[in-house]
Design an enzyme around this catalytic site. Sequence first.
Site, PDB file in Angstrom:
ATOM      1  N   ASN A 159       0.844  -1.192   0.000  1.00 21.52           N
ATOM      2  CA  ASN A 159       0.000   0.000   0.000  1.00 21.52           C
ATOM      3  C   ASN A 159       0.876   1.238   0.000  1.00 21.52           C
ATOM      4  O   ASN A 159       1.958   1.241   0.599  1.00 21.52           O
ATOM      5  CB  ASN A 159      -0.915   0.020   1.230  1.00 21.52           C
ATOM      6  CG  ASN A 159      -2.047   1.007   1.070  1.00 21.52           C
ATOM      7  OD1 ASN A 159      -2.970   0.761   0.293  1.00 21.52           O
ATOM      8  ND2 ASN A 159      -1.973   2.135   1.758  1.00 21.52           N
ATOM      9  N   ARG A 164      -0.180  12.184   6.887  1.00 22.94           N
ATOM     10  CA  ARG A 164       0.726  13.258   7.291  1.00 22.94           C
ATOM     11  C   ARG A 164       1.790  12.769   8.270  1.00 22.94           C
ATOM     12  O   ARG A 164       1.554  11.827   9.051  1.00 22.94           O
ATOM     13  CB  ARG A 164      -0.058  14.422   7.881  1.00 22.94           C
ATOM     14  CG  ARG A 164      -0.636  14.147   9.240  1.00 22.94           C
ATOM     15  CD  ARG A 164      -1.637  15.239   9.592  1.00 22.94           C
ATOM     16  NE  ARG A 164      -1.991  15.213  10.996  1.00 22.94           N
ATOM     17  CZ  ARG A 164      -3.180  15.582  11.467  1.00 22.94           C
ATOM     18  NH1 ARG A 164      -4.138  15.990  10.646  1.00 22.94           N
ATOM     19  NH2 ARG A 164      -3.420  15.558  12.764  1.00 22.94           N
ATOM     20  N   HIS A 183      -5.665   1.899   4.901  1.00 22.22           N
ATOM     21  CA  HIS A 183      -4.936   0.662   4.605  1.00 22.22           C
ATOM     22  C   HIS A 183      -3.615   0.585   5.369  1.00 22.22           C
ATOM     23  O   HIS A 183      -3.218  -0.490   5.820  1.00 22.22           O
ATOM     24  CB  HIS A 183      -4.723   0.527   3.103  1.00 22.22           C
ATOM     25  CG  HIS A 183      -6.005   0.327   2.358  1.00 22.22           C
ATOM     26  ND1 HIS A 183      -6.182   0.705   1.045  1.00 22.22           N
ATOM     27  CD2 HIS A 183      -7.186  -0.224   2.760  1.00 22.22           C
ATOM     28  CE1 HIS A 183      -7.425   0.390   0.665  1.00 22.22           C
ATOM     29  NE2 HIS A 183      -8.047  -0.158   1.694  1.00 22.22           N
ATOM     30  N   GLU A 275      -6.661  21.489   8.775  1.00 24.61           N
ATOM     31  CA  GLU A 275      -7.299  20.538   7.860  1.00 24.61           C
ATOM     32  C   GLU A 275      -7.830  21.235   6.610  1.00 24.61           C
ATOM     33  O   GLU A 275      -7.874  22.463   6.559  1.00 24.61           O
ATOM     34  CB  GLU A 275      -8.464  19.840   8.574  1.00 24.61           C
ATOM     35  CG  GLU A 275      -8.071  19.095   9.840  1.00 24.61           C
ATOM     36  CD  GLU A 275      -7.350  17.781   9.568  1.00 24.61           C
ATOM     37  OE1 GLU A 275      -7.181  17.428   8.387  1.00 24.61           O
ATOM     38  OE2 GLU A 275      -6.950  17.127  10.538  1.00 24.61           O
TER      39      GLU A 275
END
Length: 477
Positions: A159, A164, A183, A275
Amino acid sequence: MAVEYDDLRDFIELVEKRGDLRKIEGAALEHEIGAITEVAAGSEHRPALLFDKIPGYPAGHRIFTNTTVSASRAALALGLDADLSPLQALQAWKSKRTEIKPIAPETVGSAAFLENAMVGEAVDITTFPAPIWHHGDGGPYIGSGSVVLTRDPDTGWVNCSIYRVQVHGHNRVTVQFDHNGRHGAMISRKYWDRGEPCPIAIVHGEDPSLFVAGFEYLPEGASELDFAGAIRGRPLQVHPGPLTGLPIPAKAEIVFEGYLQPFPAVSLPEGPFGEFTGYYAADKRPAPVMTVEAVHHRNDPILLGSPPLKPPRFHFGLPLRAAGIWGNLEAAGVADIVGAWQHVSQLMTVIALKQRYAGHAKRAGLIAAANSYMGRIVVLVDDDVDPSSLADVMWAVTTRAEPSEDVDIIRNAWSSSLDPRIPAAARDIGLTSNSKMIIDACIPFQHLESYPRASALTPGQAEEVRRKWGHLLGPNR
Ligand SMILES: Cc1cc2nc3c(=O)[nH]c(=O)nc-3n(C[C@H](O)[C@H](O)[C@H](O)COP(=O)(O)O)c2cc1C
Ligand SMILES: [Mn+2]
């Protein structure tokens, strides 16, 4: 169409040739690089930025930001014609994405990232500039657009997604998973349940195909490396990491290899970090810790930085999730969808369609609402409205939608703990749903024939005028 670049450096060169690059020297790591990035991403032309001569660091240690924040650079990254209109580019991506066939990476015998190394005691990640992006951030983040590689111990699936990465001293970083379904979180949990640390590599300064792939929702078991190969139209070249054996893009700029320590037994306080909503979502919280045991990097390495910024600024100037919803509508058999778009950084979804039957628009609206992550507003418009133009969309809303008749509210739908409007007490116990307003701004189906005719140009007519007369009228996007 194959992409025109092989690594981040090629991409920067392409951007420079298009006149889209601004080089900035002397900007400070603490707040200034982040602030300049935010202002540029909010400006009309949204240039890409290359920061050099960062105070306190050797010249040549660079940070590249606003990689794909314009529609044309997002198209360039996706291997599409960068001169298409934004909606045409998204349509091209929707088609390419629907038919995409994974292309597995190719292992090569040498790698640019091996030019320099620090191993064991010699590791010092603070030699790389890591910005404090927003004023209230809890520390420096070297990973804001970097990808994180892990390998499933049972199946070998690799994966490679964006999570972050905060710097905590010379050889430790934290990796932040928004939830346990990520994942990277699922794979590392497998190692931790066996009492082992999880081998991990963090790749900084990856090429834009991997930056896009690292953001895409792929199913469990699918590798972002293969998806990047599909975007590129040829395999991504990888070389095994000397410590972990993980397949690392050979032309990556900076690579950290090490172990993600069993969590929550080992943790460090992470965040807060601004965000994409333009807010902080939480205070400091414990996050898994990676011990960095080997570092590799190219000469004069370039970090790809992509801090979340206040809407409408977004990492990708084409709304990639809207392409996903457009594909969902087609997969569900909803005919005559002529466009899909998202405004306000994914928080508002617009679907344009040619109405064929009563309920057609609402059918599309319900599917779009179900699949709109965090957004509260879904708008349906007719095919004479360009969904990528907020002004056009609001024209339809204010002239075709009657609030008492054309608005539906869906309760308890898909949002997330990043949603600033959900009360903290609810978020704390996992109640992270919101409601969705579906605004049917299409002409009411029963009045299609009798509705006042629009006097405005259609988007197609306007495009024709731009083609013929645009050179006299100045830039239009
Ligand atoms: C620039 C950027 C930063 C992101 N940061 C995070 C993050 O810190 N944590 C997280 O869980 N997801 C983050 N995401 C979202 C995930 O990368 C994205 O949902 C991805 O599909 C997850 O991949 P996975 O399904 O392999 O876990 C970020 C996305 C982008 C584009
Ligand atoms: Mn994945």
